[in-house]
Design a protein around this motif. Structure first.
Motif, PDB file in Angstrom:
ATOM      1  N   GLN A 136       0.819  -1.209   0.000  1.00 25.10           N
ATOM      2  CA  GLN A 136       0.000   0.000   0.000  1.00 25.10           C
ATOM      3  C   GLN A 136       0.858   1.267   0.000  1.00 25.10           C
ATOM      4  O   GLN A 136       0.486   2.275  -0.569  1.00 25.10           O
ATOM      5  CB  GLN A 136      -0.924   0.044   1.225  1.00 25.10           C
ATOM      6  CG  GLN A 136      -2.253  -0.646   1.021  1.00 25.10           C
ATOM      7  CD  GLN A 136      -2.208  -2.066   1.500  1.00 25.10           C
ATOM      8  OE1 GLN A 136      -1.137  -2.692   1.529  1.00 25.10           O
ATOM      9  NE2 GLN A 136      -3.345  -2.600   1.872  1.00 25.10           N
ATOM     10  N   PRO A 194      -8.859   5.591 -15.793  1.00 29.76           N
ATOM     11  CA  PRO A 194      -9.109   4.338 -15.060  1.00 29.76           C
ATOM     12  C   PRO A 194      -8.127   3.218 -15.422  1.00 29.76           C
ATOM     13  O   PRO A 194      -7.743   2.432 -14.550  1.00 29.76           O
ATOM     14  CB  PRO A 194     -10.524   3.957 -15.478  1.00 29.76           C
ATOM     15  CG  PRO A 194     -11.177   5.240 -15.856  1.00 29.76           C
ATOM     16  CD  PRO A 194     -10.100   6.122 -16.413  1.00 29.76           C
ATOM     17  N   ILE A 218      -5.076   3.445 -13.299  1.00 31.22           N
ATOM     18  CA  ILE A 218      -5.306   2.985 -11.923  1.00 31.22           C
ATOM     19  C   ILE A 218      -5.328   1.461 -11.876  1.00 31.22           C
ATOM     20  O   ILE A 218      -4.733   0.833 -10.995  1.00 31.22           O
ATOM     21  CB  ILE A 218      -6.621   3.586 -11.393  1.00 31.22           C
ATOM     22  CG1 ILE A 218      -6.369   5.075 -11.142  1.00 31.22           C
ATOM     23  CG2 ILE A 218      -7.092   2.880 -10.138  1.00 31.22           C
ATOM     24  CD1 ILE A 218      -7.523   5.847 -10.659  1.00 31.22           C
ATOM     25  N   ARG A 219      -5.947   0.870 -12.884  1.00 28.74           N
ATOM     26  CA  ARG A 219      -5.984  -0.580 -12.944  1.00 28.74           C
ATOM     27  C   ARG A 219      -4.577  -1.172 -13.100  1.00 28.74           C
ATOM     28  O   ARG A 219      -4.234  -2.171 -12.471  1.00 28.74           O
ATOM     29  CB  ARG A 219      -6.870  -1.028 -14.105  1.00 28.74           C
ATOM     30  CG  ARG A 219      -7.708  -2.239 -13.805  1.00 28.74           C
ATOM     31  CD  ARG A 219      -8.488  -2.663 -15.009  1.00 28.74           C
ATOM     32  NE  ARG A 219      -9.725  -1.929 -15.182  1.00 28.74           N
ATOM     33  CZ  ARG A 219     -10.855  -2.240 -14.547  1.00 28.74           C
ATOM     34  NH1 ARG A 219     -10.877  -3.235 -13.690  1.00 28.74           N
ATOM     35  NH2 ARG A 219     -11.946  -1.554 -14.752  1.00 28.74           N
ATOM     36  N   ALA A 235      -6.447  -4.191  -5.055  1.00 27.90           N
ATOM     37  CA  ALA A 235      -7.704  -3.960  -5.770  1.00 27.90           C
ATOM     38  C   ALA A 235      -7.664  -2.554  -6.351  1.00 27.90           C
ATOM     39  O   ALA A 235      -7.148  -1.637  -5.700  1.00 27.90           O
ATOM     40  CB  ALA A 235      -8.879  -4.108  -4.816  1.00 27.90           C
ATOM     41  N   PRO A 236      -8.206  -2.339  -7.569  1.00 20.64           N
ATOM     42  CA  PRO A 236      -8.179  -0.995  -8.152  1.00 20.64           C
ATOM     43  C   PRO A 236      -8.835   0.054  -7.253  1.00 20.64           C
ATOM     44  O   PRO A 236      -8.403   1.210  -7.232  1.00 20.64           O
ATOM     45  CB  PRO A 236      -8.955  -1.144  -9.463  1.00 20.64           C
ATOM     46  CG  PRO A 236      -9.221  -2.571  -9.651  1.00 20.64           C
ATOM     47  CD  PRO A 236      -8.790  -3.338  -8.456  1.00 20.64           C
ATOM     48  N   ALA A 237      -9.863  -0.361  -6.499  1.00 21.56           N
ATOM     49  CA  ALA A 237     -10.540   0.597  -5.622  1.00 21.56           C
ATOM     50  C   ALA A 237      -9.583   1.161  -4.574  1.00 21.56           C
ATOM     51  O   ALA A 237      -9.641   2.343  -4.228  1.00 21.56           O
ATOM     52  CB  ALA A 237     -11.739  -0.070  -4.946  1.00 21.56           C
ATOM     53  N   GLN A 238      -8.685   0.311  -4.072  1.00 23.24           N
ATOM     54  CA  GLN A 238      -7.733   0.783  -3.061  1.00 23.24           C
ATOM     55  C   GLN A 238      -6.821   1.858  -3.649  1.00 23.24           C
ATOM     56  O   GLN A 238      -6.437   2.808  -2.975  1.00 23.24           O
ATOM     57  CB  GLN A 238      -6.880  -0.390  -2.553  1.00 23.24           C
ATOM     58  CG  GLN A 238      -7.666  -1.371  -1.716  1.00 23.24           C
ATOM     59  CD  GLN A 238      -6.866  -2.635  -1.420  1.00 23.24           C
ATOM     60  OE1 GLN A 238      -6.509  -3.381  -2.331  1.00 23.24           O
ATOM     61  NE2 GLN A 238      -6.577  -2.872  -0.156  1.00 23.24           N
ATOM     62  N   GLU A 258      -7.630   3.772  -6.311  1.00 21.70           N
ATOM     63  CA  GLU A 258      -8.430   4.955  -6.612  1.00 21.70           C
ATOM     64  C   GLU A 258      -8.691   5.780  -5.353  1.00 21.70           C
ATOM     65  O   GLU A 258      -8.752   7.008  -5.397  1.00 21.70           O
ATOM     66  CB  GLU A 258      -9.769   4.541  -7.256  1.00 21.70           C
ATOM     67  CG  GLU A 258     -10.478   5.715  -7.900  1.00 21.70           C
ATOM     68  CD  GLU A 258     -11.901   5.388  -8.351  1.00 21.70           C
ATOM     69  OE1 GLU A 258     -12.429   4.347  -7.965  1.00 21.70           O
ATOM     70  OE2 GLU A 258     -12.454   6.222  -9.084  1.00 21.70           O
ATOM     71  N   ALA A 259      -8.853   5.097  -4.214  1.00 20.06           N
ATOM     72  CA  ALA A 259      -9.085   5.806  -2.961  1.00 20.06           C
ATOM     73  C   ALA A 259      -7.934   6.768  -2.685  1.00 20.06           C
ATOM     74  O   ALA A 259      -8.139   7.917  -2.285  1.00 20.06           O
ATOM     75  CB  ALA A 259      -9.241   4.807  -1.816  1.00 20.06           C
ATOM     76  N   SER A 288      -7.828   9.651  -5.387  1.00 22.25           N
ATOM     77  CA  SER A 288      -8.846  10.690  -5.251  1.00 22.25           C
ATOM     78  C   SER A 288      -8.621  11.554  -4.019  1.00 22.25           C
ATOM     79  O   SER A 288      -9.190  12.629  -3.896  1.00 22.25           O
ATOM     80  CB  SER A 288     -10.237  10.043  -5.189  1.00 22.25           C
ATOM     81  OG  SER A 288     -10.355   9.263  -4.018  1.00 22.25           O
ATOM     82  N   PHE A 289      -7.793  11.083  -3.105  1.00 25.20           N
ATOM     83  CA  PHE A 289      -7.548  11.830  -1.863  1.00 25.20           C
ATOM     84  C   PHE A 289      -6.598  13.003  -2.117  1.00 25.20           C
ATOM     85  O   PHE A 289      -6.788  14.097  -1.596  1.00 25.20           O
ATOM     86  CB  PHE A 289      -6.951  10.885  -0.814  1.00 25.20           C
ATOM     87  CG  PHE A 289      -6.780  11.512   0.546  1.00 25.20           C
ATOM     88  CD1 PHE A 289      -7.770  11.382   1.502  1.00 25.20           C
ATOM     89  CD2 PHE A 289      -5.628  12.218   0.872  1.00 25.20           C
ATOM     90  CE1 PHE A 289      -7.618  11.949   2.757  1.00 25.20           C
ATOM     91  CE2 PHE A 289      -5.476  12.784   2.125  1.00 25.20           C
ATOM     92  CZ  PHE A 289      -6.472  12.660   3.072  1.00 25.20           C
ATOM     93  N   ASP A 300      -4.499  16.023  -3.924  1.00 26.00           N
ATOM     94  CA  ASP A 300      -4.758  17.101  -4.866  1.00 26.00           C
ATOM     95  C   ASP A 300      -3.845  17.089  -6.082  1.00 26.00           C
ATOM     96  O   ASP A 300      -4.190  17.606  -7.126  1.00 26.00           O
ATOM     97  CB  ASP A 300      -4.569  18.444  -4.148  1.00 26.00           C
ATOM     98  CG  ASP A 300      -5.903  19.079  -3.837  1.00 26.00           C
ATOM     99  OD1 ASP A 300      -6.924  18.425  -4.094  1.00 26.00           O
ATOM    100  OD2 ASP A 300      -5.910  20.218  -3.356  1.00 26.00           O
TER     101      ASP A 300
END
Lengths: 154, 720
Positions: free
Chosen positions: A17, A37, A40-41, A50-53, A55-56, A59-60, A62
């Motif tokens: 991470q 996307p 990110i993938r 996971a891609p969501a991790q 993206e989180a 997106s946090f 700036d």
């Protein structure tokens, strides 16, 4: 994309991470200044997350962009020190010169204008970050020159 | 623990003694004081202090503290909102802040009436609002999967759901995007939350933000009843509550058994209950009529017909059991067939071995182990294994199970050596060919687990109550008889047996067939007589789970037809065998024989695990596995498969794709890229499947879900 480079970054951290942020910066450079996307993938696959991790994290922060940006990025600090010496006027000058509102990209895709929080140059406010290089201090009357310089350079 | 090892904490003037390190929320509870919480949930790992609902005043600390993030230390003096005005003010402010953008649409919210936000607002909230400007709005509800709906307006950003996804299920699919006031719960690119344990986030949500699409607008908390029972869809036997309204099951909730499931359920257990109302559910007995298909029969006629068929077979009867019958049902059927008709041949979908009882442990012991070789995966057990890995346990995949057992039993094997030395080592076998756990028991004995109370072994069978049924069938009679040839009558008990290709093959050799099944799809075409079946949610009785734990099944709703026990009892009467139609009475009889006379009433809501018992120790089969060229095919039964899952629309997206799983090495050598269509060949038969590269798979093994594997078996070759 350079998956080996990301894998190499990952080895420098105790946990996968932790490598997300540097990996995303690399991916952003390679994808023209923003993170579609697919980027990110790709980072997620390279780090086995996971891609969501991913993206989180993207997106946090700036300085990571999830929508296309212009060729030139103009960022005006509007935080306290800069605000006290006329950041709003500087921002307005850029809006007039570039014909875009903060957060937008010009129609020709050349400029993105953003208002940002403290860039850490309070001693020489107003700070304007142009393509990751600081211009300081900037007054509203300097703005046409900066824009002219960027247009000439293209 | 002795008093010297306890610390003294004063909560609201009450002294309490707790072990050091106890969370402050639990410490206060021990003193009889409630500290309200939203985000705090110890099962999700370390506290995060996200919601600030638990603010307390701690002597010596200048600012209010989030109690959930603190642990008890000696001499600590805590004042909660009950005695501290500052804490009360802080808590009220927190609630007011949480409610700033909350829509307060409780009258139309599924959570209304059982909502922690509603309850805590009522008890601790400001009572009125100072908000006069518009609230934030979002598009809603967003389906984050076919089974779960997300309402972002109601979300209070406690991060329980994302913490579950990140640190319990470890799927990482549900996350918080953006930052600060812009934060929202989301999946990547709005893709569905596709994970076997996703439904737990619904139950974790302390507001109505994550709701079940099945339960949406279906009931209000004051018109429902929760029936405590156990899940009958896999051998784990998770403890559940079946929520019923007007005689129908509306949802399934977890009922935390800390040794079995820790309050987690898989999506199959949570969402598959709607198969009770499947369109092809059989409600009446049916008789096959030439050229016309089926005729509906009255129960009297059906029992007459069944008795006739049983009589005609003259004892040449084979009973195929499903493994999902209750202990009582299997015993009653055993009494009818074995004592009444002298038909002793029963067929179970797989063997069950009592040898593993000598290495019995609760499932929760997996979490506390330091070493565990694992073969394949299973629901809930997978969460326990993940918890163990998070706590630092070494988890090893043994791959080909029997071969793996032989390797580990070898004194020169390094992992085997560590297993011998460890005090807390656990073996888990899932998949077929396990001889019902006998192989694993042999390995556990060889590794010296018998003398180690924290080392044990688990065999994950494919049926929910295979063990209970094997024992009950055996207990029904002391006589034995030869296998009938030819088979006069095949009695098929339950849907899993009716769907089993081996049972279908047996039917080819039988003169007549009686099928007891829930669904028409499983009974038509081969049964002479069809008797309606019931589900685990419609029966009273007991199940024995994979640990060997005897658990109580309670009838949540009345089935559309009499349950099996009722008509088995009637049928047995005709053959002069006395079997009660009541589960309690049948259990009393079974219990006398195999459960030391344990009364039915004491099986309990939270059943204890029976102690270890000795059984004859088996030997590991010594002949090496047949060597074949190519890749060994593992056909597995996926979690989301079977007659129940096939009938639940919300679970279709979870069913396995027609894929073949390859290890990266095997795929690389064959030049196969992920997603490519490949041909899998065995003995001249071949199948086209999509290739999937699974990093955790050992080389030399490929996996295909049984429903997509067709006739393939043994060793296969995979090519582009």
């Amino acid at each position: 994309m350079n998956l080996d480079a990301i894998a190499a970054i990952a080895t420098e951290y105790p946990e996968r991470q932790s490598a997300i942020l540097p990996a995303l910066r690399l991916a952003q450079e390679e994808h023209g200044g923003w993170l579609p996307p697919e980027a990110i993938r790709e980072v997620a696959d390279a780090l086995d997350l996971a891609p969501a991790q991913v993206e989180a994290v993207a997106s946090f922060y700036d300085m990571l962009h999830l929508a296309p940006v212009g060729k030139h990025m103009v960022e005006v600090c509007t935080n306290l020190s800069c605000a006290l010496v006329g950041a709003q006027q500087v921002l307005q000058a850029f809006e007039e010169q570039l014909g875009v509102a903060p957060g937008e990209t010009s129609e020709d895709g050349r400029f993105t204008l953003r208002a940002i929080e403290c860039a850490g140059g309070c001693g020489r406010a107003v700070v304007v970050v142009v393509d990751e290089r600081y211009r300081e201090p900037v007054r509203p009357e300097d703005v046409p020159g900066i824009v002219e310089e960027l247009k000439r350079g293209d | 623990m002795s008093a010297t090892e306890l610390v003294t904490v004063t909560v609201d003037g009450r002294e309490v003694h707790v072990p050091p390190g106890t969370g402050l929320v639990e410490t206060a509870l021990a003193a009889g004081v409630e500290i309200p919480v939203f985000c705090y949930e110890p099962r999700l790992g370390a506290a995060v202090g996200a919601c600030r609902m638990c603010l307390c005043e701690i002597e010596g600390m200048p600012k209010l503290q989030a109690a959930c993030t603190l642990t008890a230390t000696n001499g600590m003096i805590v004042r909660t909102a009950q005695t501290s005005e500052r804490a009360a003010e802080g808590q009220e402010a927190t609630l007011e802040f949480i409610l700033v953008n909350h829509p307060l649409d409780c009258p139309v919210c599924d959570k209304g009436g059982e909502c922690p936000l509603q309850d805590l607002t009522f008890r601790w909230g400001p009572g009125n609002t100072r908000m006069t400007f518009p609230k934030r709005t979002f598009e809603k509800p967003i389906p984050i999967s076919p089974a779960i709906a997300l309402d972002r307006e109601r979300c209070i950003l406690c991060y329980r759901c994302t913490r579950f996804s990140e640190s319990v299920a470890e799927d990482g699919q549900l996350v918080a995007l953006n930052r600060g006031a812009e934060s929202v719960i989301a999946t990547f690119e709005d893709e569905p939350y596709l994970a076997p344990f996703s439904g737990n986030v619904i139950e974790l949500c302390p507001v109505g933000a994550l709701t079940s699409t099945q339960y949406r607008f279906e009931a209000r908390p004051w018109e429902i009843q929760n029936v405590p029972t156990v899940c009958g869809l896999c051998p784990v036997g998770c403890n559940i509550q079946a929520t019923t309204r007007e005689g129908k099951v509306k949802r399934i909730l977890s009922r935390n058994h800390p040794e079995v499931d820790e309050g987690w359920l898989c999506d199959k257990g949570r969402f598959a209950f709607t198969h009770l109302r499947a369109r092809d559910r059989i409600a009446d007995p049916l008789r096959r009529v030439r050229r016309r298909g089926f005729d509906v029969l009255s129960w009297d006629d059906a029992l007459g017909e069944a008795a006739e068929l049983l009589m005609q077979a003259q004892g040449r009867i084979v009973t195929a059991l499903s493994g999902s019958e209750t202990v009582e049902q299997a015993y009653a059927l055993g009494r009818l067939m074995r004592a009444g008709l002298g038909a002793h041949t029963g067929v179970l979908p797989e063997e069950t071995s009592p040898a593993l009882d000598a290495f019995r442990l609760p499932l929760s012991a997996i979490r506390d182990a330091e070493l565990e070789p694992v073969a394949e995966r299973a629901p809930i057990v997978e969460l326990w294994v993940k918890a163990a890995r998070r706590q630092g346990a070494q988890v090893e995949q043994a791959g080909d199970a029997l071969e793996g057992c032989r390797r580990l039993a070898d004194k020169r094997n390094a992992l085997g050596k560590s297993l011998r030395e460890s005090e807390r080592a656990i073996l888990i076998w899932s998949g077929e060919e396990g001889a019902g756990g006998a192989h694993l028991a042999a390995l556990a004995k060889e590794l010296g687990f018998a003398g180690k109370p924290a080392s044990g072994a688990f065999h994950l069978p494919c049926t929910p109550n295979g063990r209970g049924i094997a024992d009950a069938w055996a207990a029904a009679s002391d006589d034995e008889g030869p296998n009938p040839e030819p088979i006069g009558l095949l009695f098929v008990s339950g849907d899993e047996a009716a769907a089993d290709p081996n049972v279908r093959a047996l039917a080819e050799r039988a003169e007549r067939v009686i099928v007891n099944a829930m669904f028409q799809g499983l009974a038509v075409g081969w049964a002479d007589l069809v008797l309606p079946g019931t589900s685990y949610l419609e029966r009273d009785g007991t199940y024995v789970n994979l640990e060997g734990r005897l658990q109580r099944l309670r009838r949540a709703v009345i089935p559309p037809a009499p349950d099996e026990l009722a008509w088995i009892s009637k049928l047995a009467e005709r053959f002069a065998v006395e079997v009660s139609p009541h589960a309690s009475a049948v259990f009393a009889e079974v219990s006398e024989r195999i459960y030391d006379g344990l009364p039915f009433g004491e099986v309990g809501e939270e059943a204890p695990l029976r102690t270890r018992s000795e059984a004859p120790a088996p030997q590991l089969p010594s002949e090496p596995a047949a060597e074949g060229k190519g890749l060994r095919l593992v056909r597995y039964r996926p979690l989301f498969s079977g007659p129940a899952v096939e009938r639940v629309p919300e679970l279709q997206f979870q069913r396995p794709a027609p894929e073949v799983e390859l290890s990266p090495g095997d795929a690389g050598r064959r030049g196969i890229a992920p997603g490519e269509t490949v041909t899998v060949t065995h003995n001249g038969t071949s199948l086209q499947l999509r290739a999937r590269i699974t990093k955790s798979l050992r080389e030399g093994i490929v996996r295909i879900a049984a429903e997509h594997a067709g006739e393939l078996g043994g060793t296969v070759e995979v090519a582009k």
